[in-house]
Structures are given as structure tokens and as C-alpha cells.
Motif scaffolding. Structure first.
Motif, short mmCIF file in Angstrom:
data_model
loop_
_atom_site.label_atom_id
_atom_site.label_comp_id
_atom_site.label_asym_id
_atom_site.label_seq_id
_atom_site.Cartn_x
_atom_site.Cartn_y
_atom_site.Cartn_z
N THR A 645 0.83 -1.21 0.00
CA THR A 645 0.00 0.00 0.00
C THR A 645 0.85 1.25 0.00
O THR A 645 0.62 2.19 -0.77
CB THR A 645 -0.94 0.00 1.22
OG1 THR A 645 -1.74 -1.17 1.21
CG2 THR A 645 -1.83 1.24 1.21
N ALA A 661 -4.93 1.78 -9.05
CA ALA A 661 -5.69 0.53 -9.02
C ALA A 661 -5.18 -0.41 -7.93
O ALA A 661 -5.95 -1.21 -7.37
CB ALA A 661 -5.61 -0.16 -10.38
N ARG A 664 -6.78 -0.64 -4.26
CA ARG A 664 -7.99 -1.41 -3.94
C ARG A 664 -7.67 -2.63 -3.08
O ARG A 664 -8.55 -3.17 -2.41
CB ARG A 664 -8.67 -1.86 -5.23
CG ARG A 664 -9.31 -0.73 -6.04
CD ARG A 664 -9.92 -1.27 -7.32
NE ARG A 664 -10.84 -2.36 -7.05
CZ ARG A 664 -12.13 -2.20 -6.72
NH1 ARG A 664 -12.64 -0.97 -6.64
NH2 ARG A 664 -12.90 -3.24 -6.49
N ASP A 665 -6.41 -3.04 -3.10
CA ASP A 665 -6.03 -4.24 -2.34
C ASP A 665 -5.59 -3.91 -0.92
O ASP A 665 -5.01 -4.77 -0.24
CB ASP A 665 -4.89 -4.96 -3.07
CG ASP A 665 -5.30 -5.46 -4.45
OD1 ASP A 665 -6.48 -5.83 -4.60
OD2 ASP A 665 -4.45 -5.46 -5.35
N LEU A 677 -9.13 4.09 0.30
CA LEU A 677 -10.15 3.71 -0.67
C LEU A 677 -10.74 4.92 -1.37
O LEU A 677 -11.12 4.85 -2.54
CB LEU A 677 -11.25 2.90 0.03
CG LEU A 677 -10.82 1.52 0.56
CD1 LEU A 677 -11.99 0.83 1.25
CD2 LEU A 677 -10.27 0.65 -0.57
N ALA A 680 -8.41 5.71 -4.01
CA ALA A 680 -8.53 4.75 -5.09
C ALA A 680 -9.84 4.89 -5.85
O ALA A 680 -10.01 4.27 -6.91
CB ALA A 680 -8.41 3.33 -4.55
N ALA A 682 -12.61 3.63 -4.88
CA ALA A 682 -13.19 2.29 -4.80
C ALA A 682 -14.60 2.35 -4.22
O ALA A 682 -14.83 2.03 -3.04
CB ALA A 682 -12.29 1.39 -3.95
N ASP A 684 -17.27 0.52 -4.74
CA ASP A 684 -17.86 -0.74 -4.31
C ASP A 684 -17.35 -1.16 -2.94
O ASP A 684 -18.13 -1.62 -2.09
CB ASP A 684 -17.59 -1.83 -5.34
CG ASP A 684 -16.10 -1.99 -5.64
OD1 ASP A 684 -15.33 -1.03 -5.42
OD2 ASP A 684 -15.70 -3.09 -6.09
N LEU A 685 -16.05 -0.99 -2.70
CA LEU A 685 -15.48 -1.37 -1.40
C LEU A 685 -15.96 -0.43 -0.31
O LEU A 685 -16.20 -0.85 0.83
CB LEU A 685 -13.96 -1.39 -1.48
CG LEU A 685 -13.35 -2.42 -2.43
CD1 LEU A 685 -11.83 -2.30 -2.46
CD2 LEU A 685 -13.76 -3.83 -2.01
#
Length: 864
Positions: A645, A661, A664-665, A677, A680, A682, A684-685
Motif C-alpha cells: 500500500t 488501481a 484497492r487491495d 479507498l 482509489a 473504490a 464498491d469497497l
């Protein structure tokens, strides 16, 4: 004071260290050498010079019996003089912290630091090899903490590999200069000069011949002149020069019978003793021993320190003890142990004498040592661990008592925070090895494993194979089953045992927290802390830390942070590193960047002091995030190691837009995952997180990303985040909203951006502040004085623009200008322009030099 002979070079080194201390450079000097070699004399000469130059001197000498009293070795130095380092009220306060060694050491460092503010000082500890465990720990912490003080630590020790001084030098190496001074025998001329000083006149030839026989040992030269050393060689009887034993024997032969008995009895007691104790053992009134005591003092064997009596030197005590037959020594040790116990002095005081006479299978000795270990456990856990090990060794290999004491060994080792040693001992105990050949019952197995399990859980070392014991009694079986659930190996049942229920509640909390359901996890943690404790209970402090992590995620961040600060001011010092790292995370979440960095560094320091680096990666994550916020990319890269990260964030800062991208991990337990997030995008997360825990911060972050360029939704998201207590996240929202609204409502956009800029500047977040300021300047905003965003460096890696950094990294990976241009979607000439600029700022003139610089700077070290 007599001149110091033959040690001018060594004294010169100590004087250099004193001068450095006067100039504000703290250091540690360790004088080592065999008994009688002159360590104390060298310390005394250094102290005399220090006092002559106005140093504050705090001096003490450790004693052989110090290991049963906390801080007893260092305490006399702290309290010495008209203006002691620690006054009476402060010392009494320290005494309340004996069970919390880290807090005691930190408090003592603060007290000494304030006391020495602007004052040059030397703290002296002679015979440091006998220091009690708490003194040894405090020395390691305080010496490192006071590295910037005008202070010299001066210790003398006998050679003791791995002992107190070795541990101290290992702890402070790299933080303060270390002067290691090993004393060797004096030259013949120095011995002759020493003798002339003692005689106040020249040395006659016959004495000179005898002095040659002391082989350069100043103590023996002094005793030769005093008549307590005979012979012309240093042939030894065991560890003692034969001539010393003969000389002491000759001197004591001139004493009265009562005085000789007093000296020999005292020699069995130790180098320090009380007259009343010797009187009881001799069955003599104290008054009748006054004259015999005076004889012994006049003979040069003893000194009277008021509350206690001491032998003038440990070698003299050993020489006197050589005339006490072994059988008599054993009988005296036994009588001393009984006397100390009956007088109420405690099993700990009697333990050394018990050990001197105990034989394998001696149940009475084992009982006394177990009592001593339990008595020492609260304040001297390290000593308690050694005493209980001695008790275990005295039990017979096949008797049930050995198993019972073995269980106690495991428990005490864990209390002393010696986990690895406890685990190894437990495995040997339960394996049917030579350690124990008696019956290994299910009760023994279950009990030992339940001692270990609460310590294994925080470090992910629970082994399901160890948590299954056939035939264990129902309560213990239920507790073991609960730990199997905590290890993720079983589904929970419905135990009747309260301890098992508590462990299962924590297991449920851990599961809910891993799924992001923080509100539910919070309830489980709170319920677990209300369950009654017992064998196998998880540490309450660690359970509460889990609870506080969840509170921070459910709109209770200020309260959680306040509670962590409260625990750090008076909680369990053994979990201080974990608390400090938790504080660092919560301070960062609150936007307190300076406090976050300080807490993370404090946690790392405490981890080093307590030899537990479990949470070091998290501390480094927080420090790297702070560095990124401050725009210190090189520092962040040094801290990143292999953290994906942090490395993704660094790549983005270097201009690699594709790295977004990778964010997201981000792991769920990463500090301020929500902010990452958002970065990112993100959605959905974030939606998943907001559904699991619909806190203000989670809902606001989701709204912010879902809004896109919708001004109304951006404004709503920004308003939501105003009550989330996350100023960095709010500033991000204001940056997005302000930038988006500029075209349609310039006034509102500028006001929002300026508010974000002011917030970021106040927090010290110079990197996002710089971006926001750039947007304002591009919008034509003119301020009489812009916020204090640091200017870009003129040279080095930090001087590169994001595009220049990206180009440099691609070239270091082997790209040509053309392939780098394709990667960056720019022209090859543009890449060449950026590369030439990077060459100039980095001071290189070829791709090979650039590649070497990048590899040296950014390749993680082995095992990073």
C-alpha cells in the motif's frame, strides 16, 4: 586522595568523556576487569575530577544480595547528596511503579532529565555485575532516553558475558558513544609507586621482590603492605591467590576467638550483613560483640556502614570463608535460612542460603524457593523466574511434585514476559523428555497449554495441535475448545465455563471486526471484558484495545483516543508498545500528524526495550503515511520496505497513475483504510464498508466517491464529513468540492479550498496543502502571504517533479526514452527533457549512474 598509579591512559579517556558530557554529549563508560585490578580506584579518581570541575556526582555500588529488592542497586545513587537526582516524594512515587518497569524507567528518565537541565553530571555504579534486574532494565531505558543530556554513565564490572553491562551497551549502541575500558595488570613501576604512596616513603629491596609476586594486581599489593597478603607468587587455591588466604589467616590468628568466629560467620552471610543477624546465629548478645567487631574493623577486614557491615573487599570475604570447612558452611547456610524465615525476613532473603545447602529431593527447600518466587513475582519477576527454576531443578525427575512446580515455572516465566523460554520449557515438560519422567496427566497438559494460550494469541502463534487434550476436565476442555475457535479451527459451542465464554466472545469480536462490522464487534469485546477471569483468560488490556479500535470506527474516535492516552499514563506497561501503536493510528485518524509520528516512534522504542517487535510494521506504516502527508517521499520510501500500500502511494506520488488501481487491495486492518479507498475511488469497497458499519466517516467517504462531479452530492458528502472527526478526509472532500464548484461559483469554490488549505497547513499536511494551494493559484487567487508550504528541494530525489521521478524510475528499470514515452503516453522528446532535468538535480550524467543511485536508494535491504 592517593595518586592513581599506572592508569593515566584510562583516566584520560574518562576525562575526555567528562569533557564531552560538559559540552552536551552524553556517553557510557564501562570499566571492566578482574577482582582487585583497580576498577574502584579508577572510578574514584574520575569522580574526584568530576567534582573538581563542578559535575553533579551520583554514585552507588551494587551488592550481591540486590537481586531480591527492586532498584536497590541504583537507588543509593538517585538519593545521594544534598541535592539528589530524585527527592523523597519523587522516590516514593517511583516505588509505586515497581510492578510497571517501563513506566518507572520513563518516569525516572523524565525526573533526571529535568533535574539535570543545563547541569553536567556523572552517574556511577560500581560492581554493576550484581545489579538487580530492575536496575539493569532502567539503565537501558534511561541511558537511551537521556542521550542528549550533559551526562556520563560510568559503570565498573567484572567480566560477565551477556551480563548487565553487555545488555546496556547493546541497548544504547548507536545512540550514545560507548567507552569500553578493560583494565590489565599494572606495570612493575606502577606497583612500586603505589607501594611508596602507601608507605609514605621508598620501597626497600626486600619488599620490592615481594611486590613482584603480585603480578600487577594493585589490590594484592595493598594487602601485602597491610599484612593481609603473603607470598611471592599469585598461585591460587580455587579462585583465590594462596598468599591472600594465608595472609588473612595470619591476621585473624591475632584476633580474639569471638572476633574470629564473628568474621567467619559473617563471611557465610555474604559481603554485606547485619550485626544482629550474626549475633543470633552465634547465640551471643549484640552488646558482647561490640569489642570483637571493633577488632575485626581494626584488622582491615570489615567496615562499619551504620545500618550494615561489609567486608572491605569481596576477595577478603572469600579468603576468610576459605577457613570455614564446607560442612560448617552448609550448616551455617541452613541455620541462616531458618533464622531469616523465623525472623520474618521472608523466603526471598533466605533463598540464597537455601540454595547453598539444598539437595535434590529436598521438599522443604523446594517449598521455600516456591514461596520466594511467588513473593518476588510482583516486583522482581526476572529474579522470581530464576528462583522457581532452581526449585524445579531440586525436585526429582519422576515425582509428581516436579510437574506441579513445572507448571509454576511456565506461569512465572510468562509473567516475567519470557515467552520463548516458557514455550520451550512447556514443550520439554510435556514431551516425556529427560526434563520430567513422571505421569503427564491431561490436567497437567491442559493447565500448561492454557497458561501459554493467552500469550500466543496476540502474536498469532496459537497451535491447534497444542489445544486438543484428550481427557481434560470439562472446564479446561471448554477453554481449550474456545481457543481452537479463536485460532479459526472450530465453530463455537455453548460452554458453561465463564472463561471459555469470554474467549469465545473475543473470537466473535475478531470475526466481526475482520468483516468490517465494527459495531457488532464492539459489543462482543465489551461483553468479553465483563466475564470473570481465570486460567486461560485473555489479557484485559489487549481485549480493550480491540474494543477501542472498533470505537474509533463507529463515530467514537475522540473518546477512543482519550482512553488510549489515559491507559498510556497509568496502565499496564507490558502492553505499552501496543498502546503506543494504537495511539499512533488514532492520532493519525484525528489528523494529529506530529502526535502520530511521536507515538509510533515511542512504540518502536518500547518494542526495542521489551524485545517485542510484533507491531513494528504497523508503526512504520503510520510513520510512512505521516511522511507522505508531509511530502517527505524519501523518508516514506525508507519506511515502506515491502508494504504494497505504501509503495502504491509512493508510485502515485512519483506520477504513476496506474498505481491507483493497486490501492484497492489495501488490507482491512491498514491504518485509515477508508482514506486509501477514497484515493482509489473504490466505490464498491466503500459501499461494502458503509453497509457493514454505517458510521459518519464511512457514509461520508462513500458519498464523496459516488458523487463524481455532481456538485450537490459533493456538497452533501462534505457536510456529512464535517461531523466525522477526520480532518484529513474532510479536507480531501473540500478539495474535491471546491475544485469542482470553482467554475460555477467562484466565491464558494475559493472559500472551500481556502478552508481546506488552512486545515491542512495547521495539521502539517504539506503535500495535500501544496496541491490545494496550486489549485488556488491557478484559479488566480492572490494572497498577500500564502501558507507555509515548504519549497521544493533544489537537488536530490526530493527536488524531482512527479514526472521526473517517474521517468527516472522507468529508466532505472531499463526503459529507453521511446519505451518510457509509450508507458507514460508522452513523446520521446518530453521524456528526454525530464531525464536531463533529473540528471542535473541528482548530480549524475549517465543512465548507469542513475540506475545505481536508484537501486542504492530504493532497493529494500535484505530481510526488510
Amino acid at each position: 586522595m592517593r595518586p592513581l598509579r599506572g592508569r593515566s591512559a584510562e583516566l584520560g579517556r574518562l576525562l575526555d568523556a567528562l569533557r564531552a558530557a560538559a559540552e552536551g554529549r552524553s556517553s557510557l563508560a564501562v570499566v571492566s576487569g578482574e577482582p582487585g585490578i583497580g576498577k574502584s580506584a579508577l572510578l574514584a579518581a574520575a569522580v574526584e575530577q568530576a567534582e573538581r570541575h563542578g559535575f553533579l556526582v551520583a554514585s552507588a555500588s551494587a551488592q550481591q544480595t540486590d537481586n531480591i529488592s527492586p532498584l536497590s542497586s541504583l537507588a543509593p545513587a538517585l538519593r545521594a547528596g544534598k541535592e539528589p537526582l530524585v527527592d523523597t516524594a519523587q522516590f516514593m512515587e517511583l516505588a509505586t511503579l515497581n510492578t510497571q518497569p517501563l513506566w518507572l524507567a520513563e518516569r525516572l528518565a523524565d525526573l533526571i532529565g529535568r533535574r539535570l537541565d543545563g547541569t553536567s553530571a556523572v552517574i556511577v555504579l560500581d560492581d554493576a555485575q550484581w545489579s538487580d534486574p530492575l536496575t539493569a532494565f532502567v539503565l537501558r531505558v534511561v541511558a537511551a532516553r537521556l542521550a542528549d543530556s550533559q551526562l556520563l554513565w560510568l559503570l565498573a564490572t567484572r567480566p560477565s558475558p551477556g551480563g548487565v553491562t553487555d545488555q546496556l551497551t547493546d541497548a544504547v549502541r548507536g545512540q550514545v558513544p560507548i567507552h569500553a575500558i578493560n583494565l590489565t595488570p599494572l606495570a612493575t613501576e606502577a606497583i612500586q609507586d603505589l607501594a611508596a604512596d602507601l608507605l609514605n616513603g621508598p620501597v626497600d629491596p626486600s619488599l620490592a621482590v615481594q611486590l613482584a609476586g603480585v603480578q600487577g594486581i594493585p589490590f594484592l599489593a595493598e594487602q601485602l603492605i597491610a599484612g593481609l597478603y603473603l607470598g611471592s607468587s599469585t598461585d591460587t587455591t580455587g579462585p583465590l591467590p594462596t598468599g591472600l588466604v594465608e595472609g588473612v589467616r595470619r591476621r585473624t590468628s591475632g584476633l580474639s576467638e569471638l572476633s574470629r568466629t564473628l568474621v567467619r560467620t559473617a563471611a557465610v552471610f555474604g559481603s554485606e550483613f547485619r550485626l544482629e543477624d550474626v549475633a543470633v546465629l552465634m547465640a551471643e548478645p549484640v552488646a558482647r560483640l561490640a569489642d570483637p567487631l571493633e577488632e575485626a574493623v581494626q584488622s582491615g577486614l570489615l567496615t562499619d556502614a551504620g545500618a550494615v557491615l561489609r567486608f572491605r573487599h569481596e576477595l577478603l570475604r572469600s579468603a576468610a570463608l576459605a577457613d570455614v570447612p564446607p560442612s560448617a558452611q552448609r550448616a551455617l547456610h541452613g541455620a541462616i535460612a531458618s533464622q531469616l524465615m523465623s525472623a520474618g525476613r521472608g523466603a526471598a532473603a533466605a533463598a540464597p542460603h537455601v540454595l547453598a545447602v539444598a539437595q535434590p529431593g529436598d521438599a522443604s527447600a523446594v517449598a521455600t524457593l516456591r514461596e520466594a518466587a511467588r513473593g518476588l513475582l510482583a516486583t522482581m519477576s526476572t529474579t522470581a523466574a530464576e528462583v522457581i527454576q532452581e526449585a524445579f531443578d531440586l525436585t526429582l525427575i519422576d515425582e509428581p511434585l516436579r510437574a506441579e512446580v513445572g507448571e509454576e515455572v511456565v506461569s512465572i516465566l510468562l509473567t516475567a514476559r519470557q515467552y520463548d523460554r516458557a514455550k520451550a520449557f512447556a514443550d520439554d515438560l510435556l514431551s516425556g523428555s529427560v526434563l520430567y519422567r513422571g505421569p503427564i496427566t491431561p490436567m497437567l497438559q491442559a493447565t500448561v497449554r492454557l497458561h501459554l494460550a493467552p500469550y500466543q494469541w496476540p502474536t498469532d502463534r496459537l497451535d491447534v495441535r497444542d489445544l486438543t487434550v484428550a481427557g481434560a476436565e470439562p472446564p479446561l476442555a471448554e477453554r481449550l475448545a474456545a481457543f481452537r475457535v479463536l485460532a479459526g479451527a472450530e465453530t463455537p459451542g455453548a460452554p458453561e465455563d465463564p472463561v471459555a465464554r469470554g474467549v469465545l466472545l473475543v473470537a466473535a469480536a475478531v470475526k466481526e471486526r475482520a468483516a468490517g462490522r465494527y459495531a457488532t464487534a464492539l459489543e462482543y469485546y465489551a461483553d468479553a471484558r465483563r466475564v470473570s477471569a481465570g486460567l486461560g483468560s485473555l489479557p484485559d488490556a489487549l481485549v480493550e484495545m480491540g474494543e477501542l479500535c472498533c470505537r474509533a470506527e463507529v463515530d467514537e474516535l475522540p473518546g477512543a483516543l482519550e482512553r488510549v492516552r489515559e491507559l498510556l499514563s497509568g496502565g499496564d506497561s507490558w502492553v505499552a508498545p501496543q498502546l503506543a501503536v494504537l495511539q499512533a493510528r488514532l492520532e493519525y485518524a484525528s489528523g494529529n500528524l506530529a502526535e502520530a509520528a511521536q507515538a509510533a516512534n515511542t512504540g518502536l522504542r518500547w518494542m526495542s526495550q521489551l524485545h517485542d517487535s510484533t507491531l513494528a510494521p504497523v508503526a512504520h506504516q503510520v510513520l510512512a503515511l505521516v511522511a507522505l502527508q508531509r511530502g517527505k517521499l524519501s523518508h516514506a520510501r525508507e519506511l515502506a520496505g515491502h508494504d504494497p500500500t505504501i509503495n502504491a502511494l509512493l508510485a502515485i506520488a512519483d506520477g504513476d497513475t496506474k498505481a491507483v488501481a493497486r490501492l484497492r487491495d489495501v488490507p482491512r486492518d491498514f491504518p485509515e483504510r477508508t482514506d486509501i479507498l477514497v484515493h482509489a475511488g473504490a466505490e464498491d469497497l466503500l459501499a461494502e464498508q458503509a453497509a457493514a458499519t454505517p458510521s459518519t466517516a464511512h457514509r461520508g467517504a462513500l458519498e464523496l466517491v459516488a458523487a463524481g462531479n455532481d456538485l450537490e452530492r459533493l456538497a452533501a458528502a462534505t457536510e456529512t464529513l464535517r461531523t466525522a472527526h477526520r480532518p484529513l478526509l474532510l479536507a480531501k472532500a473540500e478539495e474535491l468540492y471546491g475544485g469542482a464548484v470553482l467554475e460555477s461559483d467562484r466565491s464558494a469554490g475559493i472559500a472551500t479550498l481556502e478552508h481546506a488549505l488552512d486545515t491542512l497547513t495547521a495539521l502539517g499536511a504539506t503535500a495535500p496543502a501544496g496541491r490545494t494551494q496550486a489549485v488556488l493559484q491557478a484559479a488566480g487567487v492572490r494572497r498577500r502571504r500564502w501558507s507555509a508550504v515548504p519549497p521544493r528541494a533544489q537537488e536530490g530525489w526530493d527536488a524531482l517533479t512527479p514526472m521526473e521521478r517517474r521517468v527516472a524510475l522507468l529508466v532505472a528499470e531499463g526503459h529507453t526514452n521511446r519505451s518510457a514515452a509509450e508507458e507514460l503516453v508522452v513523446s520521446a522528446s518530453t521524456v528526454g527533457t525530464h531525464l536531463r532535468s533529473a540528471f542535473g538535480k541528482l548530480g549524475v550524467n549517465s543512465r548507469v549512474q542513475l540506475t545505481r543511485l536508484v537501486l542504492e536508494r530504493f532497493t529494500p535491504p535484505p530481510n526488510a
